[in-house]
Design a protein around this motif. Sequence first.
Motif, PDB file in Angstrom:
ATOM      1  N   PRO C  17      80.507  -9.644 -79.078  1.00 48.87           N
ATOM      2  CA  PRO C  17      79.564 -10.247 -78.139  1.00 48.87           C
ATOM      3  C   PRO C  17      80.126 -10.246 -76.726  1.00 48.87           C
ATOM      4  CG  PRO C  17      80.693 -11.924 -79.422  1.00 48.87           C
ATOM      5  CD  PRO C  17      81.073 -10.613 -80.006  1.00 48.87           C
ATOM      6  N   ASP C 277      71.633  -9.429 -82.187  1.00 49.96           N
ATOM      7  CA  ASP C 277      72.862 -10.213 -82.331  1.00 49.96           C
ATOM      8  C   ASP C 277      73.499 -10.456 -80.977  1.00 49.96           C
ATOM      9  OD1 ASP C 277      72.931 -10.747 -84.982  1.00 49.96           O
ATOM     10  OD2 ASP C 277      74.100  -8.979 -85.527  1.00 49.96           O
ATOM     11  N   GLU C 281      74.031 -14.104 -78.974  1.00 51.22           N
ATOM     12  CA  GLU C 281      75.304 -14.626 -78.478  1.00 51.22           C
ATOM     13  C   GLU C 281      75.261 -14.781 -76.970  1.00 51.22           C
ATOM     14  OE1 GLU C 281      78.508 -14.680 -80.317  1.00 51.22           O
ATOM     15  OE2 GLU C 281      77.764 -14.002 -82.261  1.00 51.22           O
ATOM     16  N   ARG C 288      73.435 -19.659 -83.902  1.00 49.83           N
ATOM     17  CA  ARG C 288      73.949 -18.863 -85.005  1.00 49.83           C
ATOM     18  C   ARG C 288      73.008 -18.850 -86.206  1.00 49.83           C
ATOM     19  NH1 ARG C 288      79.149 -21.044 -86.869  1.00 49.83           N
ATOM     20  NH2 ARG C 288      79.383 -21.826 -84.778  1.00 49.83           N
ATOM     21  N   GLY C 292      68.162 -13.406 -88.901  1.00 52.44           N
ATOM     22  CA  GLY C 292      67.304 -12.254 -89.166  1.00 52.44           C
ATOM     23  C   GLY C 292      67.316 -12.162 -90.662  1.00 52.44           C
TER      24      GLY C 292
END
Lengths: 306, 324, 294
Positions: C17, C277, C281, C288, C292
């Motif tokens: 991230p 994702d 982040e 969190r 998905g």
Amino acid sequence: MQRYIVIRFIQTVITLLILSIVIFTLVRMSGDPVLLMLPETATEEDYELMKSQLGLNKPVYQQYLIFLFDAVKGDFGKSIRTRKPVILSIKETLPNSIKLVTVAFVIGFALSIPLGIVAAVKKGTVWDNMARVVTGLGQSIPTFWVGLMLLQIFVVWLRILPASGMDTWQHYVMPATCLGIFLMSGVARLLRSSMLDVLDSEFVKMARIKGVRESVVIWKHALRNSLLSVVSFGGMYIAIMVTGAILVETVFAWPGFGRLAYAAIVNQDFPLIQGVVLTAGAVVMSANFFTDILYAYLDPRIRVQV
Amino acid sequence: MGDNMSELLNVKNLKTYFFTKYGTVKAVDGVSFKVDKGETFGIVGESGCGKSITALSIMRLVPDPPGRIVGGEIVLEGEDILKISDNEMRKVRGKKISMILQDPMTSLNPVFTIGIQLEEAIKIHQGLKGRSLRERAIELLEMVQISSAAVRYKNWPHQLSGGMRQRVIGAISVSSEPRLLIADEPTTALDATIQVQFLRLLRELQEKTGVGLVFITHDFGIIARMCQRAAVMYAGRIVETGSVRDLFDNPSHPYTAALMRSLPKLEEKVERLASIEGQPPPLNDDIQGCRFAERCTVAEHQCRLSYPDETEISDGHFVSCWKF
Amino acid sequence: MIKSNSPMGFIFKIFRPGRYPVIPITIICIFILLAVLGQAIAPYSANQIDLRERFTPPFFMEGGSMRHLLGTDAMGRDILSRIIVGTRVSFIVAILSLTLGGVVGTALGIISGFYGGTIDSILMRTADATLAFPIILLAMLLAIIIGPSLQNVVISLGIVLWARYARVVRGEVLSLKERDFVALARIAGASGIRIMWKHLFPNIRSTLLVLLTLQVGWVIIVEASLSFIGAGIPGPTPVWGSMIAKGRDYVTTAWWIPFFPGMAVAIVCLSFNMFGDWLREALDPRMRQVGGGG
């Protein structure tokens, strides 16, 4: 606990009733159910007979009750194509699917638990990133396509595994792995994030303060709590597995429930599909019921009410 | 400075930094203090001043990454515990040093009975088994004044009130008769009456076991009630150390003095130190001078240039300020 | 340690991230372009049958040619062209079902979280039941009753999606409700609808965006799965799922027929998931649990 079980049981029954109403309504809304039920070769007499059998000249609520009682008795009518009672086909195929799904569950958890733990414990390291890649791929590649590629590799090229059937353990390898991978990604990701939450918690800090070995902290204190949240999503995983089973059984010609469903669609066999959907719904709902009980049993906060 | 027989803990120039993507946060930046055997030593400061990180550093439980102890010594009974291996440190935890955390509601594992959690600590350090293990656990529960301990022993944490849970945690912490007990705001999450009870219990436990207590709080009232000596922390540093009497009667650092002025009455809790203008500096700034200079009413040019050394202004009363 | 300039290191770097996910974004853009242009840039007409050219392998294999880069299927149709044209169908299904599920789910989620009480418990029990029910069964039923079609797929997907949105949105609303600005709006006498639209909705937009991105991949996979078992979009429209299904019969002789459409599904899904994702982040590390998956 007993009270909880009773409440959950009543909820399950209600959900099943709602499901039956939905299916009943869908069928009635879509036009003449008799036409759906009958093969294309049926005569006028067949039509009239079927109509009175189904009680279509009666009020709607009576029609629903007849439909409901037939379903409870397991009478879903006969397959349009084979003329075989639907319930017989279901009885033959359902156990095969359960065997497959069980093996897949074992494989899925055997893969996802270490993966989820490693990713959480080694957060931000190469290990975590590798787990991310693996679960990311697992979530992005269609199961049935994985199945086809496995067939190509192990049956056509390497010739070491049988393509279809379910007689030996070798037959289980590909379909169960395929389904297991399907399950793995979701569970591993969920486990990672709940592990991260738990490892960050005060009671894990407290365990470390007591001088508990790090491996015991992870496998006893943290995992037990994280698995609880995995179990709480149990219903979703069962639903996912039913979807997966239909796809995987179709690819590997597994003589199970999923392939029966596929055959029903291909042949536009309405009584069969209705039986399949109702049975699958009942199986999923009862599995949900049992995972909820399991969850309650594992979590003392529900098991032992204050 | 030779080894003093009565000295239990000596923290020397401890530095714990957090390495984040927004820069290095110097949460604890050169903290030194001593605790004698059987003494209660207070660390007082606003939230975020680094007092909890100091405690976790002594336990060597700073979350890594992102945190790391980058310098200093933590000498416990003559041994620098920053130099021993992780495995040796694990044996020190619970046995020689123990800690009580702030929130009793989350400090116990919800899926194990309190008996199991208590026994776990005893088993690790004392190797008791079976009946004697259980008897010891129940004895400890009785010691922290849990009524019908033999029944409570089988309870899950959620069946206990906050005050009871904190007492169970107290029992776990003293189960192996540690030499040092760190209590990190152990009463903040409790109701006022329960607070008083718990503090009394802690004092009793201390009298029985002779444990040295490090009491971390933001509440001067508790410091006055519990401690013999205390340190005032500000922005990762200790600004003043002395006996409680010194601190109350003769607060010498402008920050301590300001804190004292902001106390409406000795017994009342201080949630916000509203009477001091401004905010503590962000700990990732590289500050050369005194960290309090920006909020200090008597700050001079010198204060912004370099950090003042510790000066002993009377016996055992240390201040880090350019005034002295 | 893996060096950052090695190929593996580079892959890990994208997954980390905080870095800009260049590759997923590029891939997503390419596929959006393909979806928009479709037949206009495909080398052949997607349904052009040429029996002399049937089972041509992809260019890198023996017998393959540059005329059909990814080979041809059992009817001699160009696989690359069919994949390009099939992109549009996948994206249309994704847009429609996400819009349907997203709008309904968000609205119900806000209502559920804001009003609480009976409405809340009814909606949430329904959402749970929906999530625990395999949609594939519903889609199968619809496929037989009203015939397999695009609407059928969109409806089935929408029915599941609303529940996912409602659950997440409700959770967000519950925490927002406690915040000062909502309390202030209430004290100021703002109506329920005004609070929901003016105060709650703007605060969940970034969550919605993440959820949306993470579910594009899921929708595309499910759509392909439905087409694979014949409950999806019927031919002759080129659809990735049914291309794989057709290829199933030839997997022993012409593996490329199912291989390339499957790769297309995998690449698009992976790109959206990675992008999602990263977005999650980047926008808010606390999200969190906005999953998905499944």
